[in-house]
Design a protein around this motif. Structure first.
Motif, PDB file in Angstrom:
ATOM      1  N   ILE A 177      -6.008  -2.690  -3.699  1.00  0.00           N
ATOM      2  CA  ILE A 177      -6.596  -3.293  -4.901  1.00  0.00           C
ATOM      3  C   ILE A 177      -5.733  -3.122  -6.168  1.00  0.00           C
ATOM      4  O   ILE A 177      -5.450  -4.119  -6.841  1.00  0.00           O
ATOM      5  N   PRO A 178      -5.295  -1.888  -6.497  1.00  0.00           N
ATOM      6  CA  PRO A 178      -4.517  -1.749  -7.734  1.00  0.00           C
ATOM      7  C   PRO A 178      -3.274  -2.634  -7.743  1.00  0.00           C
ATOM      8  O   PRO A 178      -2.911  -3.179  -8.786  1.00  0.00           O
TER       9      PRO A 178
ATOM     10  N   SER B  72      -4.152   6.123  -5.499  1.00  0.00           N
ATOM     11  CA  SER B  72      -4.279   4.676  -5.316  1.00  0.00           C
ATOM     12  C   SER B  72      -5.664   4.350  -4.760  1.00  0.00           C
ATOM     13  O   SER B  72      -6.247   3.315  -5.075  1.00  0.00           O
ATOM     14  N   VAL B  73      -6.216   5.255  -3.949  1.00  0.00           N
ATOM     15  CA  VAL B  73      -7.558   5.046  -3.392  1.00  0.00           C
ATOM     16  C   VAL B  73      -8.609   5.244  -4.490  1.00  0.00           C
ATOM     17  O   VAL B  73      -9.549   4.452  -4.621  1.00  0.00           O
ATOM     18  N   VAL B  74      -8.406   6.285  -5.300  1.00  0.00           N
ATOM     19  CA  VAL B  74      -9.340   6.536  -6.402  1.00  0.00           C
ATOM     20  C   VAL B  74      -9.331   5.351  -7.366  1.00  0.00           C
ATOM     21  O   VAL B  74     -10.388   4.856  -7.777  1.00  0.00           O
ATOM     22  N   GLU B  75      -8.147   4.866  -7.678  1.00  0.00           N
ATOM     23  CA  GLU B  75      -8.055   3.729  -8.596  1.00  0.00           C
ATOM     24  C   GLU B  75      -8.726   2.490  -7.996  1.00  0.00           C
ATOM     25  O   GLU B  75      -9.443   1.766  -8.688  1.00  0.00           O
ATOM     26  N   GLY B  76      -8.488   2.284  -6.708  1.00  0.00           N
ATOM     27  CA  GLY B  76      -9.137   1.157  -6.021  1.00  0.00           C
ATOM     28  C   GLY B  76     -10.647   1.251  -6.118  1.00  0.00           C
ATOM     29  O   GLY B  76     -11.339   0.256  -6.318  1.00  0.00           O
ATOM     30  N   MET B  77     -11.162   2.460  -5.984  1.00  0.00           N
ATOM     31  CA  MET B  77     -12.612   2.648  -6.062  1.00  0.00           C
ATOM     32  C   MET B  77     -13.137   2.377  -7.476  1.00  0.00           C
ATOM     33  O   MET B  77     -14.206   1.800  -7.655  1.00  0.00           O
ATOM     34  N   ILE B  78     -12.362   2.791  -8.477  1.00  0.00           N
ATOM     35  CA  ILE B  78     -12.789   2.562  -9.865  1.00  0.00           C
ATOM     36  C   ILE B  78     -12.898   1.059 -10.136  1.00  0.00           C
ATOM     37  O   ILE B  78     -13.872   0.579 -10.719  1.00  0.00           O
ATOM     38  N   ILE B  79     -11.894   0.326  -9.650  1.00  0.00           N
ATOM     39  CA  ILE B  79     -11.896  -1.125  -9.871  1.00  0.00           C
ATOM     40  C   ILE B  79     -13.061  -1.775  -9.112  1.00  0.00           C
ATOM     41  O   ILE B  79     -13.745  -2.650  -9.635  1.00  0.00           O
TER      42      ILE B  79
ATOM     43  N   ILE C 247      -9.535 -10.996  -6.379  1.00  0.00           N
ATOM     44  CA  ILE C 247      -9.477 -10.458  -5.010  1.00  0.00           C
ATOM     45  C   ILE C 247      -9.772 -11.560  -3.994  1.00  0.00           C
ATOM     46  O   ILE C 247      -9.149 -11.647  -2.939  1.00  0.00           O
ATOM     47  N   LYS C 248     -10.714 -12.435  -4.361  1.00  0.00           N
ATOM     48  CA  LYS C 248     -11.023 -13.545  -3.443  1.00  0.00           C
ATOM     49  C   LYS C 248      -9.800 -14.432  -3.247  1.00  0.00           C
ATOM     50  O   LYS C 248      -9.453 -14.808  -2.129  1.00  0.00           O
TER      51      LYS C 248
ATOM     52  N   VAL D 114       0.838  -1.201   0.000  1.00  0.00           N
ATOM     53  CA  VAL D 114       0.000   0.000   0.000  1.00  0.00           C
ATOM     54  C   VAL D 114       0.876   1.255   0.000  1.00  0.00           C
ATOM     55  O   VAL D 114       0.577   2.233  -0.667  1.00  0.00           O
ATOM     56  N   LEU D 115       1.968   1.193   0.762  1.00  0.00           N
ATOM     57  CA  LEU D 115       2.818   2.369   0.894  1.00  0.00           C
ATOM     58  C   LEU D 115       3.956   2.407  -0.128  1.00  0.00           C
ATOM     59  O   LEU D 115       4.827   3.251  -0.054  1.00  0.00           O
ATOM     60  N   SER D 116       3.929   1.451  -1.083  1.00  0.00           N
ATOM     61  CA  SER D 116       5.096   1.352  -1.970  1.00  0.00           C
ATOM     62  C   SER D 116       5.338   2.632  -2.777  1.00  0.00           C
ATOM     63  O   SER D 116       6.473   2.953  -3.087  1.00  0.00           O
TER      64      SER D 116
END
Lengths: 153, 592
Positions: free
Chosen positions: B324-325, B210-217, B154-155, B114-116
């Motif tokens: 997620i991304p 990264s949060v916005v991208e996660g939400m899009i996915i 994701i599962k 996440v922090l990469s």
């Protein structure tokens, strides 16, 4: 005040927002939620004033009384707590002459506000003075600063 | 001579507090003055980045010359000129200000997913994120994956909700996907109300895309066209950076209509919270977005079936979404190779309290507490002993020093009476009173209780009263048992997570530190010397030189004595603020 309320109403209807956003707008303009505003919006939006009060009192962000000229925000998060936040708040209260129920000095100069956590735990204890961050604060230095702010008044 | 020079200044929460902006301005000023761009090379850029992790050493500055990175710590504006002169122009790094050694230790046992990119990309510039492969996963999902494939990925990764409860993310998405409705919503829960936690803040401020991208996915996977971010108003910079990120993503066509040239639409609306801890609970959060008092309701129906405006709603925490991304990019097998059997991947923790290397860390699940405290955290401050580690905030508990080898995963912590929670980790030493800590959290949950159900509203109030009785020296035999009994009732009968977990700090401190409770009750003593009602301050007349320092700081004028003669405290006036104790350099003021 009427003029400002009208502006807020206009924006509110445009954004078709909810009561929380409305209250946030009111507070952004007046610095607190004046009683007149609640009655004004209650009438204009046809929402019982008790309902608006209900929302306003539920959230800690909203103030029902005007704040002082200078705002001191003390963080009470866990990291700040273990590094002496309580002592800092006690000494500030003593210096400002606030009792347990007051948050604003009688002359309207200072408001002392406590917040749950500002998320700057590495610099605990944290105090904001008029929005400016003071990290790793010591109570005696803070008290000295408040004293000099009082003198400048 | 042409070189690529990149300067990164930490402007995470702590970086800003330590004066990050002044440092960046100073670099820009000196570059401008010395015309560095012209004399050293064309590619010279300086920019801000989000939290670099080691907040204890802030302001951290990275100087990257032709790919070789040097990190400076505790940078002050007056150090900038020398760094520019010696290092950037002269090619000789200023060794005494470097942080590389401490960073090697700090980073050795960490695993950053996440922090990469946090601390590398400029959070206010979408191009910077795209250069780091940002939005590639969203693009991949839209161009080559079916929603079911995404859910399956994701599962298989084993990702569990990072907000605290640890519900399998893929399963949640699947349930929402299967729910029948014309509209579905997704919500990013950024209402980080836990005192002592700043992971969500740091992720949003450091890498909002990264949060916005996660939400899009997520939206693609569950079939949603509208997303909300519910974010604390107390985090103005996070709000600002998130707004900017959404705007930039819209401009790029990643949000809005027909995103990524598909037939899908997706919008993100940012809603500011108004300060209520209970709004971290899903149903209360939904009520708050709808503009009501943030009160939870009983479940089921769960939000995935009946959520925002009665429509199926997926609520994921910031850290979950930011994962997620990276999972899509590198695959489920890569992700699930980290962590334990039941807790996969990594977890971000806010490591604070009485520890040397305070900061933001990301570690593989299953790491031991000992590794976190000593290998990453560098141990406690000089001469202090570890007493306990508090995890999970007001819903969590204290893990005593004797259990240092406990593994950090959902199951092991639950067994020890604590939780992973959102990821606050506060290190306590021998100067911390565990009864006081229990009282502190109980006061917090009591004041944050929404009041809808009786066990939480009145139960926590009664818990607090008993704790106050104990810490003010009025505790009686039987109080501990009362606390335990009441706690069990509150846990079993409260409506939502707030009440169900509120007694955890009390129960875990009783479990591991019962002797401290007993000392308060039986001997009217606070072993850690914290509870002020149980303390007595006195001046040792053999040590006191009569310098008068204590007299000057005493707010009550409770200290009397002539100059150069031993002073004494008039106990009747003393409010036990401890100002005299703190100021005396000779340790002449005693506390017992």
């Amino acid at each position: 005040m009427k003029r400002s309320n009208e502006d807020i109403l206009h924006r509110h209807l445009e954004n078709n927002g909810n009561i929380i956003s409305l209250l946030q707008d009111i507070q952004a303009v007046f610095g607190y939620i004046p009683r007149e505003s609640i009655y004004y919006f209650s009438e204009k939006l046809n929402i019982p004033s008790a309902y608006i009060y209900g929302v306003a009192t539920f959230y800690s962000q909203f103030r029902l009384n005007p704040a002082g000229k200078h705002k001191i925000t003390a963080c009470c998060g866990t990291a700040c707590h273990v590094k002496g936040a309580e002592k800092i708040i006690d000494s500030l209260k003593l210096e400002l002459g606030l009792d347990d129920k007051e948050d604003t000095t009688k002359d309207g100069e200072f408001t002392l506000e406590k917040v749950a956590c500002l998320g700057t735990c590495s610099f605990a204890p944290i105090v904001l003075i008029d929005g400016k961050v003071r990290g790793k604060v010591k109570h005696e230095i803070l008290v000295r600063e408040i004293k000099s702010m009082k003198k400048k008044k | 001579m042409k070189k690529d020079i990149l300067i990164r200044v930490c402007m995470g929460p702590a970086g800003i507090a330590a004066g990050g902006k002044d440092i960046l301005d100073e670099f820009k000023r000196i570059f401008h003055e010395k015309k560095i761009k012209a004399s050293v090379g064309k590619k010279c850029s300086s920019h801000q980045v989000g939290c670099m992790g080691l907040c204890a050493s802030d302001v951290l500055v990275d100087i990257v010359i032709d790919g070789i990175k040097t990190v400076y710590q505790h940078v002050k504006p007056d150090m900038v000129e020398k760094i520019v002169e010696d290092h950037i122009i002269g090619g000789k790094p200023v060794h005494r200000w470097m942080a590389d050694e401490i960073l090697v230790d700090f980073n050795k046992k960490q695993m950053k997913i996440v922090l990469s990119d946090c601390g590398k990309v400029d959070p206010e510039d979408i191009e910077s994120y795209i250069c780091a492969d940002g939005y590639a996963s969203a693009r991949k999902v839209f161009s080559s994956m079916k929603p079911e494939d995404v859910i399956n990925e994701i599962k298989l990764s084993g990702l569990r909700g990072r907000g605290g409860a640890g519900f399998p993310t893929g399963l949640k998405w699947e349930l929402a996907r299967k729910a029948q409705a014309d509209t579905k919503y997704i919500i990013c829960n950024a209402d980080e109300g836990d005192p002592g936690a700043f992971m969500d803040r740091a992720v949003i401020e450091g890498n909002p895309h990264s949060v916005v991208e996660g939400m899009i996915i997520t939206a693609y996977a569950v079939g949603s066209e509208k997303g909300y971010v519910y974010i604390r108003a107390e985090y103005p910079l996070a709000v600002e950076r998130l707004r900017l990120a959404v705007k930039q993503a819209e401009d790029k066509g990643f949000l809005g209509k027909r995103i990524f040239n598909s037939d899908k639409n997706f919008n993100i609306v940012i809603k500011l919270g108004a300060g209520a801890f209970v709004c971290g609970e899903e149903t209360a959060l939904i009520a708050s977005i709808e503009g009501q008092r943030g009160m939870p309701r009983s479940k089921p129906p769960f939000p995935v079936n009946k959520g925002l405006w009665e429509k199926p709603t997926v609520i994921n925490n910031v850290e979950t979404l930011a994962n997620i991304p990276y999972i899509i990019k590198k695959g489920h097998a890569w992700y699930s190779s980290y962590g334990t059997e039941k807790s996969k991947g990594t977890k971000v923790f806010a490591l604070t309290g009485k520890i040397k290397n305070t900061g933001l860390i990301e570690v593989p699940m299953g790491i031991t507490l000992r590794e976190i405290i000593y290998d990453i955290g560098g141990g406690l401050d000089e001469g202090k002993n570890l007493k306990a580690v508090q995890t999970g905030g007001p819903s969590g508990g204290c893990i005593p020093a004797s259990m240092l080898d406990i593994k950090f995963d959902y199951e092991s912590l639950a067994q020890a009476g604590s939780i992973v929670g959102s990821g606050g980790m506060i290190v306590l030493d021998n100067d911390d009173c565990m009864v006081n800590i229990a009282e502190y959290f109980t006061r917090f949950t009591q004041s944050e209780s929404c009041g809808k159900c009786v066990p939480c509203r009145i139960g926590t109030k009664r818990l607090l009263e008993i704790l106050e009785k104990i810490t003010t020296g009025n505790g009686e035999e039987g109080d501990i048992e009362k606390l335990e009994e009441l706690s069990e009732y509150i846990k079993k009968t409260s409506l939502c997570g707030l009440g169900q977990t509120a007694p955890n700090p009390v129960l875990s401190t009783i479990k591991y530190f019962r002797n401290e409770y007993e000392a308060h009750i039986r001997e009217k003593k606070c072993p850690a010397k914290v509870c002020k009602h149980l303390l007595i301050y006195a001046i040792h007349k053999d040590i006191c030189t009569g310098c008068g320092a204590c007299k000057r700081v005493c707010p009550q004028e409770a200290i009397v004595g002539d100059h150069k003669f031993p002073h004494r405290i008039e106990h009747i006036k003393c409010i036990k603020c401890g100002a005299c104790y703190d100021i005396c350099r000779l340790n002449a003021v005693g506390r017992s």
